[in-house]
Each structure stands twice: as structure tokens, then as C-alpha cells.
Scaffold this motif. Structure first.
Motif, PDB file in Angstrom:
ATOM      1  N   SER A  49     -39.358  19.863 -27.374  1.00  0.00           N
ATOM      2  CA  SER A  49     -38.920  20.371 -26.304  1.00  0.00           C
ATOM      3  C   SER A  49     -37.809  19.919 -25.322  1.00  0.00           C
ATOM      4  N   ARG A  50     -37.185  18.853 -25.771  1.00  0.00           N
ATOM      5  CA  ARG A  50     -36.049  18.413 -25.124  1.00  0.00           C
ATOM      6  C   ARG A  50     -35.088  18.765 -25.807  1.00  0.00           C
ATOM      7  N   LYS A  92     -38.136   5.368 -21.265  1.00  0.00           N
ATOM      8  CA  LYS A  92     -38.369   5.319 -19.715  1.00  0.00           C
ATOM      9  C   LYS A  92     -38.192   3.882 -19.281  1.00  0.00           C
ATOM     10  N   PRO A 134     -42.457  16.286 -19.851  1.00  0.00           N
ATOM     11  CA  PRO A 134     -42.763  16.149 -21.224  1.00  0.00           C
ATOM     12  C   PRO A 134     -43.224  14.437 -21.444  1.00  0.00           C
ATOM     13  N   PRO A 135     -43.900  14.389 -22.624  1.00  0.00           N
ATOM     14  CA  PRO A 135     -44.557  12.920 -22.705  1.00  0.00           C
ATOM     15  C   PRO A 135     -43.047  11.952 -22.934  1.00  0.00           C
ATOM     16  N   PRO A 136     -43.689  10.679 -22.315  1.00  0.00           N
ATOM     17  CA  PRO A 136     -42.307   9.714 -22.361  1.00  0.00           C
ATOM     18  C   PRO A 136     -42.355   9.250 -23.706  1.00  0.00           C
ATOM     19  N   GLY A 181     -35.988  10.460 -23.782  1.00  0.00           N
ATOM     20  CA  GLY A 181     -37.405  10.197 -23.251  1.00  0.00           C
ATOM     21  C   GLY A 181     -37.552   8.564 -23.191  1.00  0.00           C
TER      22      GLY A 181
END
Lengths: 241, 241
Positions: A218-219, B102, B72-74, B100
């Protein structure tokens, strides 16, 4: 500079080279090398090995070289890149050379800004300097080839079929639902669109000659990030000693 | 800009935002959007969703938003980076945010040039702008945290043990013979040295608290290339829709 790259013209005999340019400056000012020090060297498009400094002063460095190792294997990948903006192009070319890509086609696409084709970065000598910088980082000697194709449809329909023959053909495209394959271990031709992606008609033209669309989750990644991510995914064995 | 990132202060009521800054310019000049068009939006550190343009003129854009999707998930990764040179730092921070990551610790190391710590890029506001740019690319809303640690040994001995607790701890290091693992699918803490690498004593200090050295094959990669290559290798599931 993890390798000192040599040209045929640097040799004064079969085992001796003399350097007077930026490589000499690098050896003196960055590596701070001295007489009898050993440096890792390689002849462009040829073997790599060791060079021992036999003379060094502010005007030149003389090396006695023994080039007896082959360069690292090339990546079995041909990159088809919609021409990125010049700053990004420079970084993508350099990192692709470092990663072992040996053939890069820079192509036009609907969303490529016309002005990008006027960039001085596309000058052959400047491209060669960028490629050399990528090889110097990677400890590789084999210069990649770069081809410039300013007409999308004729290139895809008349040339790309041959270029991609007997290879896995994929187009990186955020709008598809197919995940990009992993660990393909085969000759691959990878097309990557411009910022905003290829338009539907371009995707269709590529599909007609066998290019399957694949996505990377999705990124949405910039091309300069997508290239190393894709290469690491397609060819993980490259990253094993 | 693949997402319009909103701040609490942009809201004039629970469903309406007004934009007057570079986001307004982007909507008008780059996206060339018009009234009733739908844009992908997200509230910083909160949900994402759709915004419909209810008013638009050269001075402002008003959106009616409905933010009902989680970000979206990290990535389960903490990056420990020897401070790179400023230009490279900017690109590494931006691509890490896009991928992604963090939590990023910028640390000192023997081969980090002292002047790098004086760079304006390390200013918190500039770092935040770079992170936002990375999130806008990725369609993510969750701002990464960046920590600056100017003393290597106290940081590793006193803080890194806690930071890396219960995670896979690895140091990317060209001089080891262990290949980097693939597809680890667990919380990971990854240390990456400066140009020229961590010195032996630093590698030992990291090893003492459990960081195992891993390499990426014979090609030496710049940090900005190594980060996406490593992330793609460690977390291939991130790149599956």
C-alpha cells in the motif's frame, strides 16, 4: 571509493599504472595512503586485484598492480525506467550501478516532463561519471550501458520484445492487485513508471508484449526507493556472501 | 503528495477543514482539482479517508472529510544510524518514513564527521518537514520519532539495551561473514554505521549488548541504498497488498 578504477591509458607497462587525477587526490587526501600501502584496484570492464604504491608525491601516484580476480557477477536484470527528474535520475543511475544492474533503458512516458530530456545529466560523459561513481562504491569494474528512448510506443512495440525475450517481464504499478514475486532467480526485465505512474494505455501496451503488473503493497515508493526494494526482493541471493 | 495530511488546527468543525498553505497550492496547481473532487486525506497520527472539495479559490481550499480508515501498519523496526552527511540524512529520513520506520536514533561514531552535528537539517522543524514529506509519499499519517545521541558508548551501554529489548538485534557490517537474515517477521533493531563503517571497538561494544553483525554480500552499499535493501529483505511481507 572502495576500488580504484583504472583505464587502459593509465598503464605505462603491463603491471604499472600512474594516476594524476581525482584518484590520486583521493589516495593522498582521503585514504592518506603511503608508499608500500596496498589498494584495491580494477581495470574497467576487466579484472580486479591489488595495487601496491611504488611512488607517491603530490603530483602523482604509481602503483604496481596484480589484477587476478573477476568482478562480481552482474545482476540478471534489465531496467526500463520512465525518465525520472534529473536529480533523482543521478541517484537512481548511481545506486543501480552499485547494485549490479548492467542495462538501463531510459524511456519516455505520458507523465515524463518534456524538460527532463534537456537535462545535462543525460550527457554521455556525465552519465559515465555517475556510473563510475556507482562502481567505485560497489567494488565492481563492469560499466553498465544506458540507452535513451524518447518514443514510448515504437520502443515498446518494436524493440522491447527483443530486449526482454526469455526473461520474466514485470511492470511495477501501484494500481494492480498482484504482489511482486520474491526470489525469482531468473533473467528479469523490470519496467518502472514516472511519478504518478504509467497511464492505463501505456500499461496496456506493455501488457500486450507480456509485461505483467506487480505492486509493492500500500505504500507508494519514490523510484529511487522502489529500485533497491525491488532488487532486494527479486534477487535476495545477491545479498549473500 | 499521495495523501493530504491534516493537522487538528486545520479543522473548523468536526468534518470541515480549510487549507491555505502549500497543500492548497498543491491541490490547485499540481492536482488541478475542482469543486466536488475527492482527495485522499489523513489526520496526523490518526485516521485516513476521503475529503470532498466544498469550496476552492486561489486563497483557500475547503474540504468535507470522512476519516474512517486506520493508517497502514508500522514497520516493526527501530533504526540506529550513525549520523550520515546532511544531504544523505535528508534522503534516508524521508525514505525511512515512506517505508514505515517509526523510530530512528541518530548516533555518533568514530567516523562521523563532527561538522555533521552542526547541520541545519538536524533542526527539529526541518526534520519534521522531511518526515511529513515521507508520509505524504507513503499514504501514512503516523509521524516517526527521531532521537539524537551524540555520545556513542554511553548511548549503547546505558540506553540501547532497553531500546532493543525483546528484538532481533543486528549491525549491518561489510566485514562479517554472516549473511543478513531474510523475512524475520519480528521486532528488529538495526544498526548501520557511517561511511567506512563502525570501527572494531564500536562493533565490539554493540556485540556486548547482543548485536550480531550481518553483511549484504560483496557490494558495498551507501546507507541510502542499504536501508531500503535491508528493509525489503527483513520484511518482505510489507510489500504485499
Amino acid at each position: 571509493m572502495n576500488i580504484i578504477l583504472l583505464h587502459e591509458t593509465d598503464f605505462i607497462n603491463s603491471k604499472t599504472v600512474i594516476l594524476k587525477d581525482r584518484r590520486k587526490n583521493h589516495i593522498i587526501n582521503v585514504l592518506k595512503s603511503q608508499k608500500t600501502d596496498t589498494l584495491f584496484c580494477g581495470l574497467i570492464n576487466n579484472n580486479m586485484g591489488k595495487g601496491i604504491i611504488s611512488k607517491i608525491d603530490s603530483s602523482k601516484v604509481e602503483l604496481k598492480v596484480n589484477l587476478n580476480q573477476p568482478p562480481p557477477p552482474p545482476l540478471p536484470l534489465t531496467l526500463i525506467l520512465a525518465l525520472p527528474r534529473p536529480k533523482m535520475l543521478k541517484r537512481i543511475i548511481e545506486s543501480s550501478a552499485t547494485l549490479g544492474v548492467k542495462k538501463i533503458y531510459l524511456i519516455n512516458s505520458w507523465r515524463v516532463e518534456k524538460s527532463f530530456w534537456q537535462s545535462p545529466v543525460l550527457n554521455d560523459e556525465i552519465l559515465q561519471d555517475i556510473l563510475i561513481s556507482g562502481l567505485e562504491q560497489a567494488k565492481d569494474t563492469v560499466l553498465p550501458q544506458i540507452f535513451k528512448k524518447q518514443l514510448f510506443t515504437p520502443f515498446v512495440k518494436q524493440e522491447l520484445t527483443d530486449i526482454s525475450k526469455n526473461s520474466l517481464c514485470i511492470t511495477a504499478h501501484p494500481k494492480t492487485t498482484n504482489s511482486c514475486p520474491q526470489n525469482v532467480n531468473q533473467q528479469t526485465t523490470l519496467a518502472i513508471g514516472p511519478e504518478g505512474g504509467f497511464i492505463d494505455k501505456e500499461i496496456e501496451t506493455l501488457e500486450q508484449i507480456g509485461f505483467k503488473t506487480v505492486n509493492l503493497g500500500s505504500r507508494i515508493l519514490r523510484t529511487e526507493t522502489a529500485v533497491p526494494v525491488l532488487i532486494s526482493r527479486l534477487f535476495p541471493d545477491l545479498f549473500v556472501s
